[in-house]
Write an enzyme that holds these catalytic residues in place. Sequence first.
Site, PDB file in Angstrom:
ATOM      1  N   HIS A   1       0.821  -1.224   0.000  1.00 18.18           N
ATOM      2  CA  HIS A   1       0.000   0.000   0.000  1.00 18.18           C
ATOM      3  C   HIS A   1       0.852   1.270   0.000  1.00 18.18           C
ATOM      4  CE1 HIS A   1      -3.578  -2.374   0.456  1.00 18.18           C
ATOM      5  NE2 HIS A   1      -3.240  -2.815   1.648  1.00 18.18           N
TER       6      HIS A   1
ATOM      7  N   ASP B   1      -2.524 -10.799  -2.171  1.00 14.46           N
ATOM      8  CA  ASP B   1      -3.117 -10.269  -0.935  1.00 14.46           C
ATOM      9  C   ASP B   1      -4.614 -10.003  -1.165  1.00 14.46           C
ATOM     10  OD1 ASP B   1      -1.881  -8.712   1.716  1.00 14.46           O
ATOM     11  OD2 ASP B   1      -3.737  -7.792   0.988  1.00 14.46           O
TER      12      ASP B   1
ATOM     13  N   HIS C   1      -6.190  -7.448  -0.333  1.00 14.23           N
ATOM     14  CA  HIS C   1      -6.362  -6.028  -0.647  1.00 14.23           C
ATOM     15  C   HIS C   1      -5.641  -5.667  -1.952  1.00 14.23           C
ATOM     16  CE1 HIS C   1      -6.519  -6.304   3.851  1.00 14.23           C
ATOM     17  NE2 HIS C   1      -7.608  -5.583   3.645  1.00 14.23           N
TER      18      HIS C   1
ATOM     19  N   ASP D   1      -4.070 -12.723   3.712  1.00 15.14           N
ATOM     20  CA  ASP D   1      -5.306 -12.307   4.378  1.00 15.14           C
ATOM     21  C   ASP D   1      -6.556 -12.653   3.566  1.00 15.14           C
ATOM     22  OD1 ASP D   1      -4.395 -10.446   2.553  1.00 15.14           O
ATOM     23  OD2 ASP D   1      -4.384  -8.754   3.966  1.00 15.14           O
TER      24      ASP D   1
END
Length: 312
Positions: A130, A167, A169, A248
């Site tokens: 991120h 991931d 995200h 995740d």
Amino acid sequence: MATGYFSHPDCLAHEMGQGHPECPQRIHAIEDQLRAQGLDALLQREDVPLASNSDLALAHDLNYVLTLDDFLQQLEANGDMRALDPDTWACPGTRSAAWRAAGAAVAATDAVLDGRIDNAFCAVRPPGHHAMHNQTMGFCFFNNVAVAVRHALDVRGLQRVAVVDFDVHHGNGTEDILNGDDRVLMVGFFQHPFYPYSGAESRAGNMVNVPLPARTNGATVRDVVDSYWMYRLEDFRPEMIFISAGFDAHREDEMGGMGLVEADYAWITARVLDVARRFCEGRVVSCLEGGYNLSALGRSVAAHVRTLIEER
Ligand SMILES: [Zn+2]
């Protein structure tokens, strides 16, 4: 030759406060499973240097690097904790952890390119995908994978590098940095709509984004990998592959809402290694991103690392 393992005690000294899910225990959970499954004895442990500011500046604004360095040095000196954005806190241990995490990705890249190891896993934190060109975001300070990608291209002279991000995200920071860089192909899937609420419309042609609804299971994800990722990776013919390895999307991980299990991570890893063996002598560097259910994280990383070892 072996699979290299890059981690450093400094990565345990970064803490974002009591009860924060991005915690030092994540590394302990990983190492516990690697030992329990007998994988640690098969890994080649490697030294982890601090990243150089010149490497960091290949992916980040130099002024951002220097300003963050000053800010984190002040925390080191006065023992304070401070928020850099709503999700991302820094403490006195953050500076060395952040520089080690990026340093691990760069050192792993060099070790693979020099032929000292076949492939590598970096068990580092803070995570990176991120982190934007010029700001922290979502627990991330430096974009470890993007820094290593640019090191491979700009310092080591590679011409085509792929990034795989699994991931839960969207890797918005990596996209921010590498969007439109035609030396890079990035393939990913992510839960959508979901934090960071980006990526649903692919931007430049070098971004292969596959948004998926909550509760997507492993069978669908495997179809996505085969239908959307594989032909793009094969057409691109990468000289090296980086993995933003977040865990995740595991069904036991309450940070996300997807339904992967350990066998899915092993399967995805094997698909990536298949491309790597065919096009780039197996050169793969994988860096830890998310994964917050400690038990599921440890088991999933073990499945991933076992595949790195066995399919290298
Ligand atoms: Zn994540």
